[in-house]
Enzyme design. Structure first.
Site, PDB file in Angstrom:
ATOM      1  N   ARG A 148       0.852  -1.184   0.000  1.00  0.00           N
ATOM      2  CA  ARG A 148       0.000   0.000   0.000  1.00  0.00           C
ATOM      3  C   ARG A 148       0.891   1.239   0.000  1.00  0.00           C
ATOM      4  O   ARG A 148       1.693   1.424   0.921  1.00  0.00           O
ATOM      5  CB  ARG A 148      -0.901  -0.016   1.239  1.00  0.00           C
TER       6      ARG A 148
ATOM      7  N   HIS B 278      -2.911  10.967   0.803  1.00  0.00           N
ATOM      8  CA  HIS B 278      -2.335  10.768   2.134  1.00  0.00           C
ATOM      9  C   HIS B 278      -1.679  12.088   2.549  1.00  0.00           C
ATOM     10  O   HIS B 278      -0.478  12.162   2.796  1.00  0.00           O
ATOM     11  CB  HIS B 278      -1.365   9.589   2.112  1.00  0.00           C
TER      12      HIS B 278
ATOM     13  N   GLU C 269      -7.548   8.523   6.303  1.00  0.00           N
ATOM     14  CA  GLU C 269      -7.783   9.108   7.616  1.00  0.00           C
ATOM     15  C   GLU C 269      -8.425  10.492   7.599  1.00  0.00           C
ATOM     16  O   GLU C 269      -7.788  11.513   7.943  1.00  0.00           O
ATOM     17  CB  GLU C 269      -6.484   9.135   8.435  1.00  0.00           C
TER      18      GLU C 269
ATOM     19  N   ASN D 134      -7.397   1.858   9.992  1.00  0.00           N
ATOM     20  CA  ASN D 134      -6.088   1.897  10.621  1.00  0.00           C
ATOM     21  C   ASN D 134      -6.292   1.882  12.129  1.00  0.00           C
ATOM     22  O   ASN D 134      -7.154   2.599  12.650  1.00  0.00           O
ATOM     23  CB  ASN D 134      -5.343   3.177  10.226  1.00  0.00           C
TER      24      ASN D 134
ATOM     25  N   TYR E  29      -4.161   1.823  15.960  1.00  0.00           N
ATOM     26  CA  TYR E  29      -2.923   1.863  16.736  1.00  0.00           C
ATOM     27  C   TYR E  29      -3.132   1.730  18.241  1.00  0.00           C
ATOM     28  O   TYR E  29      -2.339   1.098  18.925  1.00  0.00           O
ATOM     29  CB  TYR E  29      -2.161   3.173  16.469  1.00  0.00           C
TER      30      TYR E  29
ATOM     31  N   GLU F 221      -3.524  -0.207   8.234  1.00  0.00           N
ATOM     32  CA  GLU F 221      -2.332   0.217   8.976  1.00  0.00           C
ATOM     33  C   GLU F 221      -2.416  -0.315  10.396  1.00  0.00           C
ATOM     34  O   GLU F 221      -3.464  -0.210  11.050  1.00  0.00           O
ATOM     35  CB  GLU F 221      -2.220   1.750   9.095  1.00  0.00           C
TER      36      GLU F 221
HETATM   37  C1  FCB Z   1      -1.210   7.138  10.679  1.00  0.00           C
HETATM   38  C2  FCB Z   1      -0.809   7.723   9.339  1.00  0.00           C
HETATM   39  C3  FCB Z   1       0.554   7.320   8.887  1.00  0.00           C
HETATM   40  C4  FCB Z   1       1.540   7.293  10.039  1.00  0.00           C
HETATM   41  C5  FCB Z   1       0.995   6.454  11.153  1.00  0.00           C
HETATM   42  C6  FCB Z   1       1.940   6.303  12.316  1.00  0.00           C
HETATM   43  O1  FCB Z   1      -2.124   7.977  11.291  1.00  0.00           O
HETATM   44  O2  FCB Z   1      -1.732   7.338   8.355  1.00  0.00           O
HETATM   45  O3  FCB Z   1       0.952   8.191   7.865  1.00  0.00           O
HETATM   46  O4  FCB Z   1       1.791   8.569  10.447  1.00  0.00           O
HETATM   47  O5  FCB Z   1      -0.193   7.012  11.610  1.00  0.00           O
END
Ligand code: FCB
Length: 453
Positions: free
Chosen positions: A77, A121, A166, A298, A300, A355
């Site tokens: 990607r 992006h 995002e 995505n 985290y 992500e």
């Molecule tokens: C996401 C973004 C990517 C990177 C990661 C850590 O929010 O899409 O570009 O910054 O976080």
């Protein structure tokens, strides 16, 4: 328990984005983007770091694709830099920009790596910013033109398209919190921008499908798990609000439920919608909710929320749990809950985790190795979580590690390292980390190593 194989054809991927890796900001007719301007403005990024050179991927893409092949990636990607294609945002097309991505796609296909192309992006052409940027509807219309140009040029070889990466970051992080380009702190502008990014997804989807009839198109939303600090009603309400602000605002609109009424009420009470939702025109919500071919998100971390002074305010609480170099809590359970919620509350097509990854600063050792055990543990935990969700019936079909390479991490500059591959920015040499070899084995076996999970 979950050392069973992943589904056959599971899409093992890794992700990057244009401004974070390409460098070559003046090459071959590229126009200026808002990230060039922002990163060159004193005080906006740590130590004034910019993406001018980044990983010099623009010149080293063949070496990088060879590394992807060594890793065994099924899919890669990456994003296309809008200012390379349309240096002024709309109008004249820069063929040299299209040619670069054609070469990259050719190299990927030569190694049977499926390209997943993200069209936006964050590197908006400055000409569009100067005309008002995402708070203006015209930016969504310009995006559709750009999407059509790229899909017409690459649609014979690229099947998978992600329109926008995002929307929360593009709108709120960049226009309300001011941490990303263009660095505004303006609630009404941020809310209008949120609508226009979603509208760009809707219009862009139409444009891609018109130019490339076999295209599969989706949008990448970012979610943060939102949980109350206590069972007290006020804390629960703070979590409701944060979840609405970060997740539901976008998800509900895309899923065809419109913007959440509780959030419209909060924003109205706060004075953030002085002219109501006048930027939503008839037909917009239907466009935004037009069925996608896949749903990308995505993930985290999570935030734990306590009540703020007003119902539309909250405080972030930081439980003493393990955190990454970014300061983000490691919380794979949040991924599980989100996946189950997506599946049970929304009717979504197949889902990809577009992500997930972690920043740690493990050093490059004298022998050229990087022993990033923490990264391996993070990926292992999140993949085991994916397996639990798949076993529970969630149609999760792919995982893209963020990121293939250490790169320019926006406002943090080069002070964060998310890569499976270490980059020495003095020499531009690449060094696969231990996690690279671990992930390679996971891909090869199509399962987590026995003993993990
Ligand atoms: C996401 C973004 C990517 C990177 C990661 C850590 O929010 O899409 O570009 O910054 O976080």
């Amino acid at each position: 328990m979950f050392n069973t194989p992943f589904p056959q054809d599971f899409i093992w991927g890794a992700a990057t984005s244009a401004y974070q890796i390409e460098g070559a900001v003046n090459a071959d007719g590229r126009g200026e983007s808002i990230w060039d301007r922002f990163s060159h403005t004193p005080g906006k990024t740590r130590d004034g770091h910019t993406g001018d050179m980044a990983c010099d991927h623009y010149h080293r893409y063949e070496e990088d694709v060879a590394l992807m092949a060594q890793l065994g990636l099924k899919a890669y990607r990456f994003s296309i830099a809008w200012p390379r294609i349309l240096p002024q945002g709309r109008g004249a097309v820069n063929q040299a920009g299209l040619d670069f991505y054609r070469r990259l796609v050719d190299a990927l296909l030569a190694h049977t790596i499926t390209p997943y192309v993200t069209l936006f992006h964050w590197d908006l052409p400055v000409a569009l910013q100067d005309a008002g940027g995402w708070p203006q509807r015209a930016t969504a219309e310009a995006f559709a033109e750009y999407a059509g140009v790229v899909a017409a040029a690459l649609g014979d070889q690229v099947r998978h398209w992600i329109t926008i990466n995002e929307p929360w970051c593009i709108s709120f992080l960049s226009h309300q919190l001011g941490e990303h380009a263009p660095g505004l702190r303006d609630w009404p502008a941020a809310i209008a921008a949120s609508h226009h990014t979603l509208l760009a997804h809707g219009l862009g989807t139409q444009a891609i499908r018109a130019a490339a009839p076999h295209a599969e198109v989706g949008l990448a939303l970012n979610f943060t798990a939102a949980e109350p600090a206590s069972a007290a009603p006020a804390d629960r309400d703070a979590a409701r609000h944060f979840d609405g602000y970060y997740n539901r605002w976008f998800l509900d609109a895309v899923a065809g439920h419109g913007y959440p009424a509780d959030m419209v009420a909060d924003y109205t009470a706060a004075g953030y919608l002085p002219k109501g939702m006048d930027f939503v025109h008839p037909g917009d919500l239907a466009l935004i909710a037009a069925p996608s071919d896949f749903f990308a998100f995505n993930y985290y971390t999570r935030e734990v929320l306590a009540a703020g002074p007003q119902p539309w305010q909250y405080q972030i609480v930081r439980p003493p749990t393990p955190r990454t170099e970014m300061g983000w809590e490691i919380y794979p359970e949040g991924l599980y809950k989100l996946l189950l919620r997506l599946h049970s509350h929304y009717s979504l097509p197949r889902i990809i985790l577009s992500e997930n990854g972690v920043s740690y600063l493990d050093p490059l050792e004298a022998d050229g190795r990087v022993h990033d055990q923490g990264r391996i543990a993070y990926i292992q935990q999140h993949l085991a979580t994916c397996q639990r969700a798949i076993a529970a019936g969630v149609p999760l079909t792919g995982f893209f590690y963020w990121s293939l390479l250490d790169n320019f991490e926006w406002a943090f500059g080069y002070h964060q390292r998310f890569g499976l591959i270490h980059v020495d920015y003095n020499t531009q040499r690449r060094y696969p980390k231990d996690s690279f070899f671990w992930y390679r084995e996971v891909i090869r076996a199509n399962q987590l190593p026995v003993g993990d999970g």
